[in-house]
Motif scaffolding. Structure first.
Motif, PDB file in Angstrom:
ATOM      1  N   ASN A 197      -5.658   2.472   1.195  1.00 32.37           N
ATOM      2  CA  ASN A 197      -4.382   2.975   1.686  1.00 32.37           C
ATOM      3  C   ASN A 197      -4.649   4.113   2.667  1.00 32.37           C
ATOM      4  OD1 ASN A 197      -1.842   3.979   2.024  1.00 32.37           O
ATOM      5  ND2 ASN A 197      -1.366   4.147  -0.154  1.00 32.37           N
ATOM      6  N   LEU A 198      -4.158   3.961   3.876  1.00 31.23           N
ATOM      7  CA  LEU A 198      -4.337   4.965   4.925  1.00 31.23           C
ATOM      8  C   LEU A 198      -3.785   6.327   4.510  1.00 31.23           C
ATOM      9  CD1 LEU A 198      -5.547   4.868   7.731  1.00 31.23           C
ATOM     10  CD2 LEU A 198      -3.370   4.047   8.620  1.00 31.23           C
ATOM     11  N   HIS A 244      -8.813  -0.421   8.773  1.00 29.78           N
ATOM     12  CA  HIS A 244      -7.343  -0.413   8.799  1.00 29.78           C
ATOM     13  C   HIS A 244      -6.815  -1.288   9.931  1.00 29.78           C
ATOM     14  CE1 HIS A 244      -7.244   2.534   5.605  1.00 29.78           C
ATOM     15  NE2 HIS A 244      -8.202   3.162   6.239  1.00 29.78           N
ATOM     16  N   ARG A 252       5.930  19.863  -6.953  1.00 29.00           N
ATOM     17  CA  ARG A 252       7.088  19.042  -6.593  1.00 29.00           C
ATOM     18  C   ARG A 252       8.228  19.346  -7.558  1.00 29.00           C
ATOM     19  NH1 ARG A 252       5.237  13.810  -6.978  1.00 29.00           N
ATOM     20  NH2 ARG A 252       6.210  13.378  -8.980  1.00 29.00           N
ATOM     21  N   TRP A 308      -4.481   8.099   2.095  1.00 26.23           N
ATOM     22  CA  TRP A 308      -5.492   9.017   1.552  1.00 26.23           C
ATOM     23  C   TRP A 308      -6.495   9.441   2.605  1.00 26.23           C
ATOM     24  CZ3 TRP A 308      -3.391  10.743  -2.507  1.00 26.23           C
ATOM     25  CH2 TRP A 308      -2.601   9.904  -3.309  1.00 26.23           C
ATOM     26  N   GLU A 320       0.824  -1.221   0.000  1.00 26.95           N
ATOM     27  CA  GLU A 320       0.000   0.000   0.000  1.00 26.95           C
ATOM     28  C   GLU A 320       0.855   1.267   0.000  1.00 26.95           C
ATOM     29  OE1 GLU A 320      -0.671  -2.691   1.603  1.00 26.95           O
ATOM     30  OE2 GLU A 320      -2.711  -3.213   1.018  1.00 26.95           O
ATOM     31  N   LEU A 342      12.398  15.737  -6.069  1.00 27.13           N
ATOM     32  CA  LEU A 342      11.595  14.790  -5.281  1.00 27.13           C
ATOM     33  C   LEU A 342      10.841  15.448  -4.132  1.00 27.13           C
ATOM     34  CD1 LEU A 342      14.045  11.744  -5.100  1.00 27.13           C
ATOM     35  CD2 LEU A 342      11.917  11.905  -6.402  1.00 27.13           C
ATOM     36  N   ASN A 343      10.974  16.768  -3.993  1.00 28.45           N
ATOM     37  CA  ASN A 343      10.408  17.381  -2.791  1.00 28.45           C
ATOM     38  C   ASN A 343       9.345  18.428  -3.107  1.00 28.45           C
ATOM     39  OD1 ASN A 343      12.058  16.012  -0.792  1.00 28.45           O
ATOM     40  ND2 ASN A 343      13.762  17.117  -1.724  1.00 28.45           N
ATOM     41  N   PHE A 401       3.785  15.706  -2.961  1.00 21.16           N
ATOM     42  CA  PHE A 401       4.854  14.766  -2.611  1.00 21.16           C
ATOM     43  C   PHE A 401       4.807  13.496  -3.461  1.00 21.16           C
ATOM     44  CE2 PHE A 401       6.018  11.009  -0.065  1.00 21.16           C
ATOM     45  CZ  PHE A 401       7.356  11.268   0.157  1.00 21.16           C
ATOM     46  N   ASP A 402       3.627  12.916  -3.608  1.00 17.50           N
ATOM     47  CA  ASP A 402       3.574  11.636  -4.335  1.00 17.50           C
ATOM     48  C   ASP A 402       2.607  11.668  -5.518  1.00 17.50           C
ATOM     49  OD1 ASP A 402       1.215  11.542  -2.932  1.00 17.50           O
ATOM     50  OD2 ASP A 402       1.764   9.863  -1.656  1.00 17.50           O
ATOM     51  N   SER A 403       2.425  12.860  -6.099  1.00 19.74           N
ATOM     52  CA  SER A 403       1.584  12.926  -7.295  1.00 19.74           C
ATOM     53  C   SER A 403       2.331  12.305  -8.484  1.00 19.74           C
ATOM     54  CB  SER A 403       1.198  14.371  -7.596  1.00 19.74           C
ATOM     55  OG  SER A 403       2.358  15.086  -7.930  1.00 19.74           O
ATOM     56  N   THR A 404       1.627  12.182  -9.583  1.00 20.25           N
ATOM     57  CA  THR A 404       2.151  11.492 -10.764  1.00 20.25           C
ATOM     58  C   THR A 404       3.487  12.087 -11.240  1.00 20.25           C
ATOM     59  OG1 THR A 404      -0.142  11.189 -11.379  1.00 20.25           O
ATOM     60  CG2 THR A 404       1.488  10.769 -13.100  1.00 20.25           C
ATOM     61  N   ASP A 405       4.382  11.221 -11.655  1.00 19.13           N
ATOM     62  CA  ASP A 405       5.646  11.664 -12.252  1.00 19.13           C
ATOM     63  C   ASP A 405       5.394  12.152 -13.681  1.00 19.13           C
ATOM     64  OD1 ASP A 405       7.331  10.924 -10.047  1.00 19.13           O
ATOM     65  OD2 ASP A 405       7.066   8.831 -10.641  1.00 19.13           O
ATOM     66  N   VAL A 433       0.781   4.618  -4.865  1.00 17.97           N
ATOM     67  CA  VAL A 433       0.631   6.073  -4.977  1.00 17.97           C
ATOM     68  C   VAL A 433       1.045   6.436  -6.403  1.00 17.97           C
ATOM     69  CG1 VAL A 433       1.020   6.548  -2.536  1.00 17.97           C
ATOM     70  CG2 VAL A 433       2.983   6.456  -4.096  1.00 17.97           C
ATOM     71  N   PRO A 434       0.633   7.631  -6.869  1.00 19.54           N
ATOM     72  CA  PRO A 434       0.899   7.942  -8.283  1.00 19.54           C
ATOM     73  C   PRO A 434       2.383   8.067  -8.634  1.00 19.54           C
ATOM     74  CG  PRO A 434      -0.861   9.342  -7.397  1.00 19.54           C
ATOM     75  CD  PRO A 434      -0.274   8.612  -6.234  1.00 19.54           C
ATOM     76  N   GLY A 435       3.206   8.666  -7.759  1.00 16.46           N
ATOM     77  CA  GLY A 435       4.613   8.864  -8.144  1.00 16.46           C
ATOM     78  C   GLY A 435       5.415   9.469  -7.013  1.00 16.46           C
ATOM     79  N   GLY A 436       6.475  10.178  -7.376  1.00 17.16           N
ATOM     80  CA  GLY A 436       7.285  10.879  -6.384  1.00 17.16           C
ATOM     81  C   GLY A 436       8.253   9.971  -5.657  1.00 17.16           C
ATOM     82  N   LYS A 437       8.637  10.416  -4.452  1.00 17.89           N
ATOM     83  CA  LYS A 437       9.711   9.782  -3.697  1.00 17.89           C
ATOM     84  C   LYS A 437       9.501   8.288  -3.420  1.00 17.89           C
ATOM     85  CE  LYS A 437      12.397  12.668  -0.791  1.00 17.89           C
ATOM     86  NZ  LYS A 437      12.522  13.504   0.394  1.00 17.89           N
ATOM     87  N   PRO A 438       8.282   7.859  -3.006  1.00 20.16           N
ATOM     88  CA  PRO A 438       8.151   6.429  -2.672  1.00 20.16           C
ATOM     89  C   PRO A 438       8.554   5.520  -3.835  1.00 20.16           C
ATOM     90  CG  PRO A 438       6.234   7.658  -1.905  1.00 20.16           C
ATOM     91  CD  PRO A 438       7.040   8.611  -2.737  1.00 20.16           C
TER      92      PRO A 438
END
Lengths: 296, 257
Positions: free
Chosen positions: B90-91, A125, B194, B93, A53, B197-198, B126-130, A57-62
């Motif tokens: 996923n927690l 959860h 972003r 969200w 999980e 990566l930040n 932070f974690d939106s689409t690349d 996510v869509p992208g980025g650091k993870p």
């Protein structure tokens, strides 16, 4: 992108497990606070288990760090929201996302928990236990078969820590797990700490549990710490593994032979080096069983 | 145990976990014992459900947590949890409607809702689409006389937020563990995106805000210049638009021609 092989290729790891999946050795849960330390120090960890999980996510650091670390280490995917025991319909949007992540990661295997997490589309959860009955086992097994068909691979199901049991239960937890795994022809992830926690909470014999599961289906072992409240134990993954759980691990290896093992730490996460040291305990305990296997 | 019985047990346990603690509908389904007892066993799950979601909210909103302090944050989190059961796999969200919840629950502290919105938007970046990022070289390949026809796509992480208060200054002070400044009413627009990566953020003046909105809606560069024209002399407008474009390229804000 380039991946490390799905399993280690050095001589230690040559034996195939009865389930036909690779022996990965000794791993850790991949956690964000360790990303840089892993890439900078290349620790002696044989493999990492990711929480699926965290990467849905869509992208980025993870996903950036996932790809970089995957290039150097084998990985397994471990989910918390399959809700295989729920009476809701299976969530195919989730399964599609999981399958896409598996295409990216090329994991050695995919696991989740033998539990349910909610109904009516809700998610608590939490990993809620199931009533241990033949009917429930058939319900779960039918769903496991659908999931395995969809993902194109056998999955591993993990025994959860539980704090309550159901008046309807007519089987022991290990009888239930055995029945589900045989009906669905799935594999098992044995969480030795969860066995210890649930044995304490429900007053059963942890060794009987280990003796009772089908050895040839156990593909992975989880180890973790917990919190003892006196009259019950909560599975917290926030502390080192206690000696009685290590003893139970040793007992499990004696029955099962060497099994890919990893340590989960989800809270009060220490420096990576501290977990690598803790993992050395697992290596040391498993060494005689690996030697036996090589001799045989 | 029939399928409908399993369904019933799951429904009553789930309802109990979401509710205020009345275990009467589910207690009989749980084995009772002298050491812990069915009610306490159920309460372990009941408490854990809330604690897990409170923790998830405090991780998603670290500076809101600092702003409100433990007690008020927990009170707000509990009321949010009661009003918003999670349907997410996923927690990560969980908590996306906290800003609206705070606006209604803490009307005397509008800073709370604005700060929550800012913090959530940073997390989205932070974690939106690349996406690929345009550089100066990509633009240099286009003859200047063709710039007017160019249409850019903003990086998927980019969002514009309008604030009524000095929320970003308060957020920054909290983030740096300093005492926040007094809360003031001051209208401002902010860009959050972003870079590498930040997550980054910066303020937008009205002209740049309007220009970015046009770009986001698919306008070509000539239309951006034209809109700026309404405000100022034509040559100034062209120079401003060119300045914006250079800044956007430097910020890694454009992902496609």
């Amino acid at each position: 992108m380039r991946h490390a092989p799905a399993f280690p290729t050095d001589s230690l790891m040559t034996h195939a497990t009865p389930a036909g999946l690779p022996f990965l050795g000794f791993g850790l849960g991949l956690r964000p606070p360790h990303y840089h330390a892993i890439l900078d120090t290349r620790p002696a960890v044989d493999w990492f288990e990711i929480l699926s999980e965290n990467y849905l996510v869509p992208g980025g650091k993870p996903l950036h760090f996932l790809d970089r670390i995957r290039a150097d280490y084998p990985m397994a995917m471990h989910g918390v929201s399959l809700s295989i025991g729920s009476t809701d319909d299976l969530d195919f949007d989730y399964l599609r996302d999981l399958k896409a992540l598996a295409e990216r990661v090329e994991p050695a295997w995919i696991s989740d928990h033998l539990c349910w997490t909610g109904v009516h589309g809700g998610n608590t959860h939490d990993l809620l236990p199931l009533p241990y009955t033949e009917e429930t086992a058939r319900h779960v097994a039918a769903r496991v078969s659908v999931v395995q068909e969809f993902l194109g691979r056998r999955i591993l199901l993990e025994n959860v820590s539980s704090y309550a049991s159901y008046a309807d239960s007519s089987l022991s937890e290990w009888e239930f797990i055995t029945l589900v795994s045989e009906l669905a022809d799935c594999l098992l992830l044995l969480d030795v700490n969860n066995i210890y926690v649930s044995a304490f909470n429900h007053g059963f014999d942890a060794r009987a549990f280990i003796d009772g599961v089908p050895a040839h289906r156990v593909q992975q072992i989880h180890l973790a710490g917990h919190h003892n409240h006196g009259d019950y134990i909560i599975d917290t993954h926030d502390a080192p593994i206690i000696d009685p759980v290590w003893e139970l691990y040793d007992y499990a290896l004696a029955r099962l032979g060497p099994v890919s093992s990893m340590i989960e730490r989800d809270d009060h996460i220490p420096e990576l080096a501290e977990l690598v040291d803790e993992l050395a305990i697992a290596r040391r305990l498993a060494a005689p069983y690996l030697a036996q296997e090589r001799a045989a | 145990m029939t399928a409908s019985r399993l369904r019933g047990v799951q429904e009553s346990l789930h309802t109990y976990l979401l509710g205020e603690g009345d275990a009467s509908a589910v207690r009989d389904a749980i084995v009772d014992d002298a050491r812990v007892g069915a009610e306490r066993r159920l309460k372990i799950y009941h408490d854990a459900y809330r604690l897990r979601l409170i923790e998830a909210l405090s991780k998603a909103y670290p500076n809101l947590f600092r702003l409100l302090g433990d007690a008020l944050f927990e009170r707000m989190a509990r009321s949010y949890i009661a009003a918003h059961p999670s349907g997410y796999r996923n927690l990560r969200w969980y908590g996306g409607e906290l800003a609206e919840h705070l606006a209604a629950a803490l009307p005397q502290h509008p800073i709370a809702g604005e700060l929550a919105r800012f913090e959530w938007t940073l997390a989205l970046a932070f974690d939106s689409t690349d996406a690929p990022v345009l550089g100066g070289a990509d633009l240099a390949a286009v003859p200047p006389e063709d710039w007017g026809r160019l249409r850019f796509a903003l990086h998927p992480s980019a969002r514009v937020l309008d604030m009524k208060l000095n929320t970003v200054a308060v957020w920054k002070a909290l983030d740096e563990d300093r005492a926040p400044p007094p809360i003031e009413e001051t209208a401002s627009a902010w860009l959050i995106w972003r870079k590498e990566l930040n997550p980054h953020y910066r303020s937008l003046d009205p002209g740049e805000r309007a220009s970015l909105t046009l770009i986001a809606n698919g306008a070509c560069f000539a239309e951006v210049c034209e809109a700026l024209n309404g405000d100022e002399a034509e040559s100034d407008a062209a120079a401003r638009a060119a300045g914006f474009l250079a800044a956007w390229l430097g910020d890694g804000l454009l992902s496609r021609l």
